[in-house]
Design an enzyme around this catalytic site. Structure first.
Site, PDB file in Angstrom:
ATOM      1  N   ARG A  44      27.967  34.363  43.128  1.00  0.00           N
ATOM      2  CA  ARG A  44      28.509  33.946  44.421  1.00  0.00           C
ATOM      3  C   ARG A  44      27.762  32.747  44.995  1.00  0.00           C
ATOM      4  O   ARG A  44      28.377  31.886  45.621  1.00  0.00           O
ATOM      5  CB  ARG A  44      28.465  35.109  45.413  1.00  0.00           C
ATOM      6  CG  ARG A  44      29.543  36.115  45.089  1.00  0.00           C
ATOM      7  CD  ARG A  44      29.549  37.242  46.052  1.00  0.00           C
ATOM      8  NE  ARG A  44      30.842  37.915  46.000  1.00  0.00           N
ATOM      9  CZ  ARG A  44      31.064  39.117  46.465  1.00  0.00           C
ATOM     10  NH1 ARG A  44      30.102  39.791  47.048  1.00  0.00           N
ATOM     11  NH2 ARG A  44      32.248  39.651  46.381  1.00  0.00           N
ATOM     12  N   LYS A 205      38.715  53.672  44.419  1.00  0.00           N
ATOM     13  CA  LYS A 205      39.322  54.051  45.701  1.00  0.00           C
ATOM     14  C   LYS A 205      40.824  53.858  45.717  1.00  0.00           C
ATOM     15  O   LYS A 205      41.305  52.748  45.866  1.00  0.00           O
ATOM     16  CB  LYS A 205      38.691  53.216  46.821  1.00  0.00           C
ATOM     17  CG  LYS A 205      37.208  53.454  46.966  1.00  0.00           C
ATOM     18  CD  LYS A 205      36.585  52.439  47.893  1.00  0.00           C
ATOM     19  CE  LYS A 205      35.339  51.829  47.321  1.00  0.00           C
ATOM     20  NZ  LYS A 205      35.443  50.466  46.854  1.00  0.00           N
ATOM     21  N   GLY A 353      34.885  42.480  42.593  1.00  0.00           N
ATOM     22  CA  GLY A 353      33.511  42.392  42.123  1.00  0.00           C
ATOM     23  C   GLY A 353      33.292  43.117  40.813  1.00  0.00           C
ATOM     24  O   GLY A 353      32.677  42.581  39.899  1.00  0.00           O
ATOM     25  N   GLY A 376      38.042  42.624  47.742  1.00  0.00           N
ATOM     26  CA  GLY A 376      38.821  43.138  48.866  1.00  0.00           C
ATOM     27  C   GLY A 376      39.672  42.041  49.476  1.00  0.00           C
ATOM     28  O   GLY A 376      40.842  42.253  49.816  1.00  0.00           O
TER      29      GLY A 376
HETATM   30  P1  AMP Z   1      36.256  49.906  43.275  1.00  0.00           P
HETATM   31  O1  AMP Z   1      35.111  49.500  44.140  1.00  0.00           O
HETATM   32  O2  AMP Z   1      37.269  50.750  43.953  1.00  0.00           O
HETATM   33  O3  AMP Z   1      36.868  48.727  42.526  1.00  0.00           O
HETATM   34  O4  AMP Z   1      35.623  50.840  42.161  1.00  0.00           O
HETATM   35  C1  AMP Z   1      34.754  50.373  41.180  1.00  0.00           C
HETATM   36  C2  AMP Z   1      33.991  51.526  40.617  1.00  0.00           C
HETATM   37  O5  AMP Z   1      34.892  52.500  40.172  1.00  0.00           O
HETATM   38  C3  AMP Z   1      33.115  51.208  39.428  1.00  0.00           C
HETATM   39  O6  AMP Z   1      31.783  51.291  39.813  1.00  0.00           O
HETATM   40  C4  AMP Z   1      33.474  52.280  38.402  1.00  0.00           C
HETATM   41  O7  AMP Z   1      32.341  52.878  37.838  1.00  0.00           O
HETATM   42  C5  AMP Z   1      34.221  53.286  39.218  1.00  0.00           C
HETATM   43  N1  AMP Z   1      35.156  54.073  38.412  1.00  0.00           N
HETATM   44  C6  AMP Z   1      36.106  53.612  37.604  1.00  0.00           C
HETATM   45  N2  AMP Z   1      36.743  54.632  37.012  1.00  0.00           N
HETATM   46  C7  AMP Z   1      36.185  55.772  37.474  1.00  0.00           C
HETATM   47  C8  AMP Z   1      36.414  57.165  37.243  1.00  0.00           C
HETATM   48  N3  AMP Z   1      37.349  57.564  36.399  1.00  0.00           N
HETATM   49  N4  AMP Z   1      35.661  58.051  37.925  1.00  0.00           N
HETATM   50  C9  AMP Z   1      34.720  57.628  38.777  1.00  0.00           C
HETATM   51  N5  AMP Z   1      34.455  56.339  39.045  1.00  0.00           N
HETATM   52  C10 AMP Z   1      35.177  55.421  38.386  1.00  0.00           C
END
Ligand code: AMP
Length: 399
Positions: A44, A205, A353, A376
């Site tokens: 960044r 999420k 990210g 985001g």
């Molecule tokens: P986000 O910030 O919503 O893009 O989520 C990113 C994070 O989601 C990463 O750190 C991944 O390790 C986590 N992630 C992806 N798949 C899974 C899963 N099946 N269970 C738990 N965490 C996950």
């Protein structure tokens, strides 16, 4: 596509004038030797350099502002911008003076004594409670430090925070080089993207991303779902999901999205009892996940299917990892998707990210058309077609 924002060349900038540059400096940091905090990934900071260099070459005094972490309106030494100052100074090849505060009497003399080409980095804007509450008084205090304002913080432009929307009300303003590139690329996805257009969404999420799936379905042909989000969709289909992360309150919404027939979800899953880097894993059918196990990656059949869909597409947007790729046993799905995106001759955009980190971890970042630094923000731009920080740049300042 032309971007309807003022650019750096539009600033009535004179040598020696001060430019407040809001940069997305929210970089991952870690502990270095002897307890010092160091920047772990400087992407960044590095991507803001063309704007900073351009301004310095024109003899501007740079007053750089950014946030790090979530310090909640008070000074917290672990969220100090010091490591950013060190890295920024190395990248620019010149001294960067770290101000002891964000605004006020301890900062003003430092900025006042800076000369053309000098760089002053303000302390973390989130040390001030007025930042996240968008207090106009704090915005005005920031603006008082400069003659012009530049937003080079696309990744923070989805927030109506004081440092994003305050100064452009009061100072001549422009968008930075990277902000322009982000808006240009994402606008291309919003209108006139070559078909077929596939969006690959993952991450943890689901709540954040359902609205985006809705908006994407208006613009693209297919959405491929991976990551933890997938399990709420499987739950919506009535399948057992073991101990996987789910958001039961989103089940109806997931069902509605599945009814469109254009949302694909995993057919097989990698499960483990615990998310560890030496976990025992098994691949199971997505409709037969065992009790006591949790889904931590898409399975190989799913990954192959997603890779084929990506290979057939003319536009690809990828946001969010397919699994917990930070741990080796759960990285294969994300690796396969990253490989397919990199190999594709399509227009490819990686946002967010974590997917940006993943594609760089696999050494494939230079094989996609655009890696967005703002996760985001890029999703919100796709959802709404605009961001508060961009709208602020379109207004005329009142002097
Ligand atoms: P986000 O910030 O919503 O893009 O989520 C990113 C994070 O989601 C990463 O750190 C991944 O390790 C986590 N992630 C992806 N798949 C899974 C899963 N099946 N269970 C738990 N965490 C996950």
């Amino acid at each position: 596509m032309a971007v309807d924002l003022p650019r750096l060349e539009d600033l009535p900038l004179e040598r020696g004038q001060r430019v407040l540059v809001r940069v997305d400096l929210n970089v991952p940091v870690r502990e270095g030797t002897q307890g010092t905090i160091i920047v772990d990934d400087d992407l960044r900071i590095a991507t803001a350099l063309p704007t900073l260099e351009w301004l310095r070459q024109r003899g501007a005094v740079l007053v750089v502002a950014g946030h790090l972490g979530r310090p909640k309106g008070e000074f917290r030494s672990r969220d100090s911008m010091r490591p950013v100052a060190v890295r920024l100074s190395e990248l620019l090849g010149q001294e960067v003076v770290l101000a002891p505060a964000v605004v006020g009497p301890r900062v003003e003399p430092i900025v006042a004594s800076a000369g053309p080409g000098d760089v002053v980095l303000l302390e973390n804007v989130r040390f001030e409670p007025g930042e996240t509450t968008n207090d106009p008084a704090f915005g005005a205090n920031l603006a008082a430090l400069a003659d012009h304002y530049v937003n080079e913080a696309f990744g923070a432009s989805h927030r109506s925070h004081a440092s994003i929307v305050g100064p452009p009300r009061l100072l001549p303003h422009a968008g930075g080089r990277l902000l322009f590139r982000e808006v240009e690329v994402l606008s291309r996805l919003l209108g006139g993207a070559a078909r077929p257009f596939v969006a690959v969404l993952g991450g943890a999420k689901v709540g954040d991303k359902l609205a985006v799936i809705d908006a994407l379905l208006d613009r693209c042909d297919t959405v491929l779902v991976g990551g933890a989000m997938a399990f709420t969709f499987l739950l919506a289909q009535g399948h057992p999901v073991g101990d996987s992360l789910v958001q039961p309150e989103m089940v109806d919404e997931c069902r509605r999205l599945l009814d469109t027939g254009r949302v694909r979800i995993p057919v097989d899953v990698v499960v483990a009892r615990e998310p560890t880097d030496d976990a025992e894993t098994q691949v199971v059918a997505a409709d037969a996940m065992p009790d006591g196990w949790r889904g931590l990656d898409v399975g190989p059949t799913t990954a192959d299917g997603y890779a084929d869909e990506i290979a057939r597409s003319a536009t690809v947007l990828w946001n969010g990892p397919m699994g917990m790729f930070e741990l080796a046993p759960f990285a294969a799905g994300t690796h396969r998707v990253a490989g397919a995106v990199a190999a594709s001759p399509a227009f490819t955009v990686v946002g967010g990210g974590d997917s940006a980190a993943a594609i760089r971890q696999f050494g494939l970042a230079d094989r996609v058309d655009h890696v967005s630094t703002g996760g985001g923000a890029s999703l919100e731009f796709i959802e709404r077609g605009d961001l508060p920080g961009l709208a602020a740049l379109r207004q005329k300042e009142v002097s």
